[in-house]
Design a protein around this motif. Structure first.
Motif, mmCIF file in Angstrom:
data_model
loop_
_atom_site.group_PDB
_atom_site.id
_atom_site.type_symbol
_atom_site.label_atom_id
_atom_site.label_comp_id
_atom_site.label_asym_id
_atom_site.label_seq_id
_atom_site.Cartn_x
_atom_site.Cartn_y
_atom_site.Cartn_z
ATOM 1 N N ILE A 588 15.614 -9.622 4.405
ATOM 2 C CA ILE A 588 14.102 -8.830 5.548
ATOM 3 C C ILE A 588 14.419 -8.301 5.691
ATOM 4 C CG2 ILE A 588 13.052 -9.933 6.226
ATOM 5 C CD1 ILE A 588 12.814 -12.448 4.276
ATOM 6 N N GLN A 589 15.468 -8.833 7.472
ATOM 7 C CA GLN A 589 16.019 -7.722 8.265
ATOM 8 C C GLN A 589 16.319 -6.624 8.412
ATOM 9 O OE1 GLN A 589 19.038 -10.067 11.056
ATOM 10 N NE2 GLN A 589 19.027 -8.523 12.170
ATOM 11 N N ASP A 590 16.842 -6.354 7.216
ATOM 12 C CA ASP A 590 17.227 -4.944 6.830
ATOM 13 C C ASP A 590 16.459 -4.390 5.814
ATOM 14 O OD1 ASP A 590 19.689 -5.664 7.652
ATOM 15 O OD2 ASP A 590 20.639 -4.909 6.369
ATOM 16 N N SER A 591 15.446 -4.610 4.856
ATOM 17 C CA SER A 591 14.442 -4.272 4.166
ATOM 18 C C SER A 591 13.391 -3.645 5.882
ATOM 19 C CB SER A 591 13.304 -5.027 3.520
ATOM 20 O OG SER A 591 12.933 -6.408 4.297
ATOM 21 N N GLU A 592 13.692 -4.317 7.069
ATOM 22 C CA GLU A 592 12.432 -3.776 8.049
ATOM 23 C C GLU A 592 13.271 -2.796 8.426
ATOM 24 O OE1 GLU A 592 11.975 -7.032 10.350
ATOM 25 O OE2 GLU A 592 10.411 -7.664 9.442
ATOM 26 N N ALA A 593 14.580 -2.889 8.514
ATOM 27 C CA ALA A 593 14.803 -1.053 8.969
ATOM 28 C C ALA A 593 14.791 -0.533 8.351
ATOM 29 C CB ALA A 593 16.584 -1.763 9.101
ATOM 30 N N ALA A 594 14.976 -1.099 6.793
ATOM 31 C CA ALA A 594 14.654 0.644 5.820
ATOM 32 C C ALA A 594 12.732 0.874 5.616
ATOM 33 C CB ALA A 594 15.444 -0.099 4.729
ATOM 34 N N LEU A 616 12.050 9.436 -2.717
ATOM 35 C CA LEU A 616 11.854 7.843 -2.182
ATOM 36 C C LEU A 616 11.018 7.635 -2.431
ATOM 37 C CD1 LEU A 616 11.685 7.245 0.487
ATOM 38 C CD2 LEU A 616 9.791 9.658 1.472
ATOM 39 N N THR A 617 9.896 7.741 -3.312
ATOM 40 C CA THR A 617 8.982 6.587 -4.287
ATOM 41 C C THR A 617 9.787 5.752 -4.990
ATOM 42 O OG1 THR A 617 7.272 8.598 -4.135
ATOM 43 C CG2 THR A 617 7.041 6.349 -5.491
ATOM 44 N N GLN A 618 10.261 6.019 -5.500
ATOM 45 C CA GLN A 618 11.298 5.118 -6.474
ATOM 46 C C GLN A 618 12.358 4.011 -5.568
ATOM 47 O OE1 GLN A 618 11.076 4.326 -9.419
ATOM 48 N NE2 GLN A 618 9.830 6.210 -9.066
ATOM 49 N N MET A 619 13.260 4.464 -4.630
ATOM 50 C CA MET A 619 13.421 3.765 -3.701
ATOM 51 C C MET A 619 12.894 2.513 -2.230
ATOM 52 S SD MET A 619 16.881 5.965 -1.865
ATOM 53 C CE MET A 619 15.816 7.099 -1.397
ATOM 54 N N GLU A 620 11.154 3.586 -2.091
ATOM 55 C CA GLU A 620 9.938 2.462 -1.504
ATOM 56 C C GLU A 620 9.696 1.196 -2.831
ATOM 57 O OE1 GLU A 620 6.987 3.690 1.353
ATOM 58 O OE2 GLU A 620 7.898 5.351 0.296
ATOM 59 N N ILE A 621 10.175 1.467 -3.750
ATOM 60 C CA ILE A 621 9.040 0.617 -5.148
ATOM 61 C C ILE A 621 10.468 -0.672 -4.887
ATOM 62 C CG2 ILE A 621 9.114 0.112 -7.448
ATOM 63 C CD1 ILE A 621 7.480 2.664 -7.767
ATOM 64 N N ARG A 622 11.411 -0.349 -4.901
ATOM 65 C CA ARG A 622 13.007 -1.485 -5.404
ATOM 66 C C ARG A 622 12.588 -1.932 -3.739
ATOM 67 N NH1 ARG A 622 18.000 2.482 -6.382
ATOM 68 N NH2 ARG A 622 18.708 0.874 -6.697
ATOM 69 N N LEU A 623 12.665 -1.573 -2.786
ATOM 70 C CA LEU A 623 13.139 -1.700 -1.552
ATOM 71 C C LEU A 623 11.277 -3.070 -1.347
ATOM 72 C CD1 LEU A 623 13.743 -2.043 1.075
ATOM 73 C CD2 LEU A 623 12.428 -0.375 1.727
ATOM 74 N N TYR A 624 10.593 -2.712 -2.237
ATOM 75 C CA TYR A 624 9.396 -3.658 -1.801
ATOM 76 C C TYR A 624 9.399 -4.689 -2.283
ATOM 77 C CZ TYR A 624 6.819 -0.908 1.604
ATOM 78 O OH TYR A 624 6.201 -0.060 2.949
ATOM 79 N N MET A 625 9.732 -4.593 -3.370
ATOM 80 C CA MET A 625 10.436 -5.501 -4.755
ATOM 81 C C MET A 625 11.766 -6.773 -4.548
ATOM 82 S SD MET A 625 8.216 -5.879 -7.118
ATOM 83 C CE MET A 625 8.488 -6.794 -7.753
ATOM 84 N N ARG A 626 12.858 -5.873 -3.875
ATOM 85 C CA ARG A 626 13.539 -6.831 -3.028
ATOM 86 C C ARG A 626 12.855 -7.505 -1.789
ATOM 87 N NH1 ARG A 626 19.179 -2.741 -4.608
ATOM 88 N NH2 ARG A 626 19.054 -2.592 -6.090
ATOM 89 N N ARG A 627 12.771 -7.138 -1.034
ATOM 90 C CA ARG A 627 11.973 -7.319 0.104
ATOM 91 C C ARG A 627 10.595 -8.685 -0.045
ATOM 92 N NH1 ARG A 627 10.628 -6.765 4.989
ATOM 93 N NH2 ARG A 627 8.710 -7.533 5.930
#
Length: 667
Positions: A588-594, A616-627
């Motif tokens: 969660i901490q690293d997802s906030e930095a991302a 970038l959009t695809q990376m954002e989707i993956r980031l929020y789902m992992r968060r």
């Protein structure tokens, strides 16, 4: 904490021992903490933020005197004795987390218990030793006291006996004294100050002798400065005369006779020279010449010193001074001495001229020195002749080099190379340097590197013991810069950076070297980033998440977390590893930095880069789902749903995300 994966260390074993090597660079041994117990090892290097934890397969003798910990070039080496002599199939124990934790706690508890028992035994032994020591001391003191008392009693008895013996002798020696002594002994109550006794005693006692006259000499401490008036106080030193003030050292103390003696100072300089302390030798020779400006040997030795520290102009000045002084001397007095001095001065001056590149002028003085060959030994004469022959060859090769240099300046590179190679004695650092320049311009980078290495080998072999006195490194900088350019062209960025670092160290103001170093550093960072990222992705695919996580951390250190798509993708891969390792809070901490990095990227990137926008959009989707996954594993369902909905906003038609949100809401 999970055991560190095998790539973080290497290990070997024998039947009785294991050897573990943990890579770490530029770390002092005092900055590394190592903890050992039966089955648990922890290594902590705070300066590089490295922690290595190992749960050993079987027990070790962690208190064995044969164990050792050493720092080597490869890193930290631990050599440990096994508790039982047998081969281990693996270094670390593999088991469930709970079992590992329990096993580790038991090992640490046993180690603490043994340490407490050892401390108690040590304290008990100290107390026992203290009691015994005190008893021994008391017994010794008592024995000494009794011995002293016995000695005193013995001396008292002896003194009394001596007194009685003396009285008896006096009684027998004089008939007149007997009545007095008898009278004293016969009646203790008799008045000892009776008039008759006093008169009787006065007739017996002889008059005292007058002391003889004698002269007694009383000696006084000699004054420090005989010509100065004495002072009643010693708190302040008396003022010195002007002559004494002129002969003071740097600390304000008067110089001794030796420190003003030119011969003594010259011998001191010789000792410094023999110990390769050339700077101190120069100081001693200079002081000697201040006391005797005509000291020829001292001038000659100082000239040799100047040669060693590469102060060639100063060497030539001393040699000229010797020649001037010899012109004023009457050579008939000691012709051999003066001719030897002249010969040696010419040789040293010629050597200095050679180092300065004035070869033709140097040859003149070598030939002058050869005129005194009758004063040389056969070996000295042969050495001088060989030096002259080599210098003449160097002179001839330099002249032919000038012809090849013209071809190089006219950009006739191949012809220039052939001309350089045709020079008979072309083992010359300047010839190799110019050949390297021609190869660099032709794009023959390997040949350029080869010529640079040959030139550097010659340059650095000159007077190795005094290399540090080199006043400038112009030729070396040129050679290293050419080799750095060649390494850069061959994409050997680490080697290029090493050469350019030396260039900037020798010449901080060299703009070409500084500029190229920045470019090489960027290329090196890109190369390291690419290699490290690919290694991390491979390890992640092999489900070696701890090692992959380490690689991603290295990538972020190299890029310094700059605003770029590559850094965002590294963060997303890192978060995936953290989730697989169960480190949900850190994810969660690293997802906030991302997320902050993505926001910065959107501000600085242009709207026209559609490919980058889609990525970038695809990376954002993956980031929020992992968060959302991390929140869900921590039972923070509301925040997990919120993160998943942000992913759905970016891709409204994604059925998988919708299904995940429904599952979260049902829970």
């Amino acid at each position: 904490m999970e055991p560190v994966a095998e790539k973080s260390y290497t290990w070997t074993q024998t039947v009785d021992s294991i050897t573990i090597t943990i890579p770490m660079r530029r770390v002092a041994a005092s900055k590394v903490d190592v903890y050992l117990s039966e089955t648990y090892i922890k290594v902590n290097a705070t300066s590089i933020k490295l922690v290595v934890v190992l749960d050993l397969f079987k027990a070790i003798q962690y208190r064995s005197p044969k164990n050792r910990t050493q720092m080597h070039d490869d890193g930290l080496e631990l050599y440990l004795q096994k508790a039982e002599s047998e081969e281990w199939p693996q270094l670390c124990y593999a088991g469930p987390k709970e079992e590992l934790r329990k096993r580790r706690e038991e090992s640490i508890a046993r180690e603490k218990q043994e340490e407490e028992e050892r401390a108690q035994k040590t304290e008990k032994a100290k107390r026992g030793m203290g009691d015994e020591a005190y008893k021994a001391y008391a017994d010794s003191a008592d024995a000494q006291r009794k011995q002293i008392q016995a000695k005193k009693a013995e001396e008292k008895t002896k003194a009394e006996q001596d007194v009685y013996e003396t009285l008896e002798k006096l009684e027998t020696a004089s008939e007149v004294q007997r009545p007095l002594v008898a009278q004293v002994r016969s009646s203790a109550s008799q008045d000892i100050f009776a008039d008759g006794d006093i008169r009787l005693a006065s007739t017996v006692v002889a008059p005292a002798k007058v002391r003889e006259q004698a002269i007694h000499k009383i000696g006084f401490t000699e004054k420090k400065y005989p010509l100065l008036a004495a002072r009643e106080t010693q708190l302040k030193e008396p003022p010195l005369p002007k002559a004494a003030m002129q002969a003071m050292d740097k600390q304000g103390e008067p110089l001794s006779f030796e420190e003003k003696n030119p011969l003594w100072l010259k011998e001191k300089g010789d000792n410094f020279f023999n110990n390769n302390d050339f700077v101190s030798a120069l100081n001693a020779y200079t002081k000697s010449l201040e006391g005797d400006s005509g000291f020829l040997k001292c001038y000659l030795n100082r000239a040799t010193c100047y040669l060693k520290v590469r102060a060639y102009k100063n060497c030539i000045q001393d040699c000229d001074k010797i020649e001037e002084l010899l012109g004023k001397q009457k050579k008939d007095d000691d012709a051999e001495f003066y001719e030897k001095m002249a010969m040696r001065a010419y040789v040293k001056k010629a050597a200095a001229l050679c180092w300065m590149g004035q070869i033709d002028e140097a040859l003149k003085y070598y030939e002058k020195a050869l005129e005194f060959n009758s004063r040389m030994s056969e070996a000295e004469a042969d050495t001088l002749k060989n030096d002259i022959a080599r210098i003449k060859m160097r002179s001839e090769s330099s002249k032919k080099k000038e012809e090849a240099d013209k071809l190089l300046m006219d950009a006739k590179l191949l012809e220039a190379l052939e001309a350089y190679k045709a020079i008979p004695n072309h083992a010359n650092e300047y010839i190799y340097a110019n050949m390297s320049l021609a190869y660099l311009k032709l794009g023959s980078y390997e040949q350029c590197i080869e010529c640079v290495e040959k030139a550097l080998l010659i340059v650095r072999s000159f007077q190795k013991d005094t290399y540090s006195f080199e006043p400038d490194h112009k030729l070396e900088v040129k050679l290293l810069l050419r080799r750095g350019k060649s390494f850069d062209a061959l994409k050997r960025y680490k080697e290029a950076k090493s050469d350019l670092d030396f260039c900037v160290m020798y010449e901080p103001g060299n703009a070409e070297a500084v500029g190229l170093l920045k470019v090489v550093q960027q290329n090196l960072n890109t190369q390291i980033l690419k290699e490290t990222k690919e290694a991390g992705q491979k390890l992640q695919a092999e489900k070696k998440f701890a090692e992959a996580l380490e690689k991603y951390e290295q990538c972020l250190k190299v890029t310094k977390r700059e605003v770029s798509l590559d850094n965002i993708s590294i963060y997303i891969n890192k978060i995936g590893c953290l989730l697989s390792l169960g480190k949900h809070d850190k994810a969660i901490q690293d997802s906030e930095a991302a997320i902050r990095l993505i926001q910065k990227y959107k501000l600085v990137s242009s709207e026209g880069e559609k490919g980058d926008r889609e990525r970038l959009t695809q990376m954002e989707i993956r980031l929020y789902m992992r968060r959302a996954n991390a929140y869900a594993n921590l039972q923070r369902i509301g925040q997990a749903i919120e993160a998943a909905k942000k992913a759905l906003e970016l891709d409204p038609g994604n059925e998988i995300i919708k299904a995940d949100i429904k599952k979260l809401e049902d829970n």
